[in-house]
Design a protein around this motif. Sequence first.
Motif, short mmCIF file in Angstrom:
data_model
loop_
_atom_site.label_atom_id
_atom_site.label_comp_id
_atom_site.label_asym_id
_atom_site.label_seq_id
_atom_site.Cartn_x
_atom_site.Cartn_y
_atom_site.Cartn_z
N LEU A 16 0.82 -1.22 0.00
CA LEU A 16 0.00 0.00 0.00
C LEU A 16 0.85 1.26 0.00
O LEU A 16 0.33 2.36 0.18
N LEU A 17 2.15 1.14 -0.23
CA LEU A 17 3.07 2.26 -0.04
C LEU A 17 3.42 3.02 -1.32
O LEU A 17 3.61 4.24 -1.29
N VAL A 18 3.52 2.31 -2.44
CA VAL A 18 3.98 2.97 -3.66
C VAL A 18 2.98 3.99 -4.18
O VAL A 18 3.36 5.00 -4.78
N GLY A 19 1.68 3.75 -3.95
CA GLY A 19 0.65 4.70 -4.39
C GLY A 19 0.79 6.06 -3.72
O GLY A 19 0.92 7.08 -4.40
N PRO A 20 0.74 6.11 -2.38
CA PRO A 20 0.89 7.41 -1.72
C PRO A 20 2.24 8.06 -1.96
O PRO A 20 2.33 9.29 -2.06
N LEU A 21 3.31 7.27 -2.09
CA LEU A 21 4.62 7.85 -2.40
C LEU A 21 4.61 8.49 -3.78
O LEU A 21 5.14 9.60 -3.97
N TYR A 240 21.48 11.20 -8.49
CA TYR A 240 21.90 10.20 -7.50
C TYR A 240 20.88 9.08 -7.35
O TYR A 240 21.22 7.96 -6.93
N VAL A 241 19.61 9.34 -7.69
CA VAL A 241 18.58 8.32 -7.59
C VAL A 241 18.89 7.15 -8.54
O VAL A 241 18.50 6.01 -8.29
N GLY A 242 19.64 7.45 -9.60
CA GLY A 242 20.02 6.42 -10.55
C GLY A 242 20.89 5.33 -9.96
O GLY A 242 21.02 4.24 -10.55
N LEU A 243 21.47 5.57 -8.79
CA LEU A 243 22.29 4.54 -8.13
C LEU A 243 21.45 3.32 -7.73
O LEU A 243 22.01 2.24 -7.48
N PHE A 278 13.51 3.78 -3.90
CA PHE A 278 13.62 4.59 -5.12
C PHE A 278 12.66 5.77 -5.09
O PHE A 278 13.06 6.91 -5.34
N LEU A 279 11.41 5.52 -4.76
CA LEU A 279 10.42 6.60 -4.70
C LEU A 279 10.74 7.57 -3.56
O LEU A 279 10.56 8.79 -3.69
N GLY A 280 11.24 7.04 -2.44
CA GLY A 280 11.61 7.90 -1.32
C GLY A 280 12.75 8.84 -1.68
O GLY A 280 12.73 10.03 -1.33
N LEU A 281 13.75 8.32 -2.39
CA LEU A 281 14.88 9.16 -2.83
C LEU A 281 14.41 10.18 -3.86
O LEU A 281 14.89 11.33 -3.87
N LEU A 282 13.52 9.78 -4.73
CA LEU A 282 12.97 10.71 -5.72
C LEU A 282 12.21 11.83 -5.03
O LEU A 282 12.34 13.02 -5.39
N LEU A 283 11.45 11.46 -4.03
CA LEU A 283 10.69 12.44 -3.26
C LEU A 283 11.62 13.43 -2.56
O LEU A 283 11.41 14.65 -2.62
N VAL A 294 10.97 11.98 6.33
CA VAL A 294 10.12 11.23 7.25
C VAL A 294 9.14 10.34 6.49
O VAL A 294 8.91 9.19 6.87
N ILE A 295 8.58 10.86 5.41
CA ILE A 295 7.64 10.07 4.60
C ILE A 295 8.34 8.81 4.07
O ILE A 295 7.80 7.70 4.16
N GLY A 296 9.53 8.97 3.52
CA GLY A 296 10.27 7.83 2.98
C GLY A 296 10.65 6.83 4.06
O GLY A 296 10.50 5.61 3.88
N LEU A 297 11.14 7.32 5.19
CA LEU A 297 11.54 6.42 6.28
C LEU A 297 10.34 5.70 6.88
O LEU A 297 10.44 4.52 7.26
N PHE A 298 9.20 6.37 6.96
CA PHE A 298 8.00 5.72 7.48
C PHE A 298 7.58 4.57 6.56
O PHE A 298 7.17 3.50 7.04
#
Length: 328
Positions: A16-21, A240-243, A278-283, A294-298
């Motif tokens: 359920l995480l990739v949608g909100p991210l 850097y997200v490309g890593l 990946f989405l967290g780093l993009l965000l 915080v959103i990514g870590l959560f």
Amino acid sequence: MARVTAVVELVRPRTLLVGPLSFCVGVYVVDHRFDLAVVLGIVINVLAPLAANARNAVTDLVEDGKNVPGRLKLVETAGEALLQRIVFVSLGIMLLLSLMISLALTLLWVLSVLLVLGYSSPRFRLKGRPIIGMAVFSMAVTEPYIGGALLGNSWWEIPRYDSSVPLVLGVFLFCWYFAKGIMKNVPDYAGDKAAGLRTIPVLMPSQHSAAWVAAGATTLVYAAFPVLVLTTAIPDRLAYVGLMVLPAAGNMMSMVRARTPVEYNRVGQRDMYVSVVFLGLLLFGLRPSVGSAVIGLFAVAVLVWSDVSGTDSRARHHLARVESAMSE
């Protein structure tokens, strides 16, 4: 409590995480402020995959009986009627929240209904069509992203874009999750084939060759991201997200080497970590701040909790009968 636990495992919190991210990525790419509309949008994009998972649990009994046999017991415990009610209650709440946010999100709600009900419905069975099925699956991140990128300052307003970045990033996310959909169906090769589903992996001569296709598509799409940064107006700081191509490619090599259902599913489990990070780093790259971090870590914390507690219908103990059948 057994019924509650079964429902939680069937709606699969880790998925359920990739949608909100993705929704937040859309919000940040158009530089919309974090307000009540964003919070409501996050709730909407948690409910959408939750409804889809509840729906799939009821409609996918044939293939699940071979791919994830333990899931059948969960459906029996939860009850098909309750799962169906969860689907329609979730869609109803999504409608109410969409009406509170904007016209654009209300129209996207209509698309959500079609995708949730049509993806695995016995009549349309979109998931069983190679290209259409993967295109619908990729909307799990593309539609939330579009919703975030359409947030304006009023119910009617649609933001004006100063560059092609929102479009370029949207097309990339579609392709990215299309590749993930191919990977996701590799562990289900035997069950999908027995159920008559024509997924892209099932079109391959063997599960091993399907793993190679998934590995190639996944590695290619991750490797394409830094190229996009260099050749489009996407901010250079996002390079850097490309890593993430490194852990993604490494995980895909594990899929090529996999031979048992547990090994294939473990690759899929790790891939969700790669996707969420990946989405967290993009965000964070789009809007470097404590809030985005915080959103990514959560999101990562929810993944860890789900896996440590085994709160998922694809947890290893639900695959036990598949493993025993393979060893006979």
